[in-house]
Design an enzyme around this catalytic site. Structure first.
Site, PDB file in Angstrom:
ATOM      1  N   HIS A 105       0.838  -1.205   0.000  1.00 51.14           N
ATOM      2  CA  HIS A 105       0.000   0.000   0.000  1.00 51.14           C
ATOM      3  C   HIS A 105       0.868   1.248   0.000  1.00 51.14           C
ATOM      4  CE1 HIS A 105       1.091  -0.460   4.224  1.00 51.14           C
ATOM      5  NE2 HIS A 105       0.737   0.790   4.420  1.00 51.14           N
ATOM      6  N   ASP A 107       0.634   5.103   1.843  1.00 57.68           N
ATOM      7  CA  ASP A 107      -0.116   5.543   3.029  1.00 57.68           C
ATOM      8  C   ASP A 107      -1.284   6.475   2.712  1.00 57.68           C
ATOM      9  OD1 ASP A 107       1.095   3.997   4.986  1.00 57.68           O
ATOM     10  OD2 ASP A 107       2.795   5.372   5.139  1.00 57.68           O
ATOM     11  N   HIS A 250       4.708  -0.018   0.110  1.00 57.86           N
ATOM     12  CA  HIS A 250       5.422  -0.723   1.170  1.00 57.86           C
ATOM     13  C   HIS A 250       4.519  -1.769   1.807  1.00 57.86           C
ATOM     14  CE1 HIS A 250       3.449   2.635   3.240  1.00 57.86           C
ATOM     15  NE2 HIS A 250       3.500   1.921   4.355  1.00 57.86           N
ATOM     16  N   ARG A 265       5.704   6.633  14.219  1.00 58.53           N
ATOM     17  CA  ARG A 265       5.567   7.085  12.817  1.00 58.53           C
ATOM     18  C   ARG A 265       5.044   8.516  12.748  1.00 58.53           C
ATOM     19  NH1 ARG A 265       1.782   4.331   8.257  1.00 58.53           N
ATOM     20  NH2 ARG A 265       0.426   6.110   8.632  1.00 58.53           N
TER      21      ARG A 265
HETATM   22  C1  SIN Z   1       3.146   0.950   7.694  1.00 59.90           C
HETATM   23  O1  SIN Z   1       3.407   2.140   7.880  1.00 59.90           O
HETATM   24  O2  SIN Z   1       2.393   0.589   6.820  1.00 59.90           O
HETATM   25  C2  SIN Z   1       3.788  -0.100   8.564  1.00 59.90           C
HETATM   26  C3  SIN Z   1       5.185  -0.349   8.212  1.00 59.90           C
HETATM   27  C4  SIN Z   1       5.846  -1.242   9.219  1.00 59.90           C
HETATM   28  O3  SIN Z   1       5.377  -1.341  10.353  1.00 59.90           O
HETATM   29  O4  SIN Z   1       6.851  -1.855   8.871  1.00 59.90           O
END
Ligand code: SIN
Length: 274
Positions: A105, A107, A250, A265
């Site tokens: 996906h 974000d 990602h 994050r």
């Molecule tokens: C994400 O931001 O989609 C999660 C990425 C992760 O936890 O490695």
């Protein structure tokens, strides 16, 4: 120490060395990092000591920060930080989003103006697993057969959420996310390169039959993360990894849930994809 930029992969990812992000960076150093970010799509900076205020201050140099819709997982006192974590509080309640993003996906592409950049800082990581995969969507676009480039040009997809992709959303949070249309091919505003823009939140290709939409999405799912365009990040504690959501997909991977994976994050606001 002079800053270094080392490629991690032919198509995606570079490691920045010789910087201390816990201190303000001068303009020239920041400009070099910003340029590397747009060109490489993913930057890794290891061994950083980043308290929440410093992560926020560094991320903000790229643009205004977003506050995620999942307000139950914000770091107390720092709403700009979303916790991705399997830690629990004294009552066993999860402190953060567990099992976030275990599918390809980009974000919050289910919003009108999706995030530009995501900055993930590893506070605590498991001894193995929990890697994050990044697939260059510049390279995915470049590798499309010419007839597919022509077929996808001008097409849009409806991006949205459902209980499979967003199991932790409350019904009210899910209801607040209306589907939005984005082009399947977007042009990166800083580099001018074309990138495929789809991922798992792309639910339906518009202005084609349902059968054709299914065919296109099945083709894209096979294509958007071929092994040769994927960088796998194996986390160490105190890594900061930042990615440009306009040019990568990602995907988080599994780890043994007996161990803790605790990440902070931040996300930088983007622009409407064109
Ligand atoms: C994400 O931001 O989609 C999660 C990425 C992760 O936890 O490695």
């Amino acid at each position: 120490m002079a800053m270094t930029i080392t490629k991690l992969h032919d198509h995606v990812g570079a490691e920045i060395g010789g910087v201390d992000l816990s201190r303000p960076l001068d303009e020239a150093t920041f400009a070099a990092i910003e340029e590397a970010f747009y060109q490489s799509s993913v930057l890794v900076v290891r061994r950083q000591d980043l308290p929440p205020e410093r992560q926020i201050a560094f991320s903000q140099r790229f643009g205004p920060l977003e506050v995620h819709i999942l307000d139950q997982y914000q770091l107390a006192g720092h709403p700009e930080i979303l916790l991705l974590s399997n830690k629990t509080d004294a009552d066993g309640k999860p402190l953060g989003l567990v099992e976030a993003g275990r599918y390809w996906h980009t974000d919050v592409s289910f919003t009108e103006v999706p995030s530009m950049g995501s900055f993930l800082y590893a506070v605590e990581i498991p001894p193995a697993g929990g890697d994050t995969l990044f697939a260059s969507q510049f390279a995915a676009y470049d590798a499309l057969p010419q007839d597919w480039k022509e077929r996808l040009a001008g097409l849009k997809a409806l991006h949205g959420l459902n209980k499979t992709t967003a199991p932790k959303f409350t019904d009210a949070q899910l209801a607040s996310v209306k589907g939005v249309e984005h082009p399947l091919i977007r042009t990166h505003p800083k580099t001018g390169r074309k990138a495929l823009y789809a991922g798992t939140f792309a639910l339906r290709v518009l202005d084609v039959s349902e059968a054709e939409s299914d065919e296109i999405l099945a083709f894209l799912r096979d294509h958007w993360a071929q092994d040769d365009i994927v960088y796998r990040h194996r986390w160490q504690a105190n890594d900061l990894v930042m990615w440009d959501n306009r040019s990568v997909l990602h995907c988080a991977t599994l780890f043994d849930a007996r161990f803790i994976r605790h990440m902070h994050r931040t996300t930088v606001a983007g622009e409407k994809p064109v």
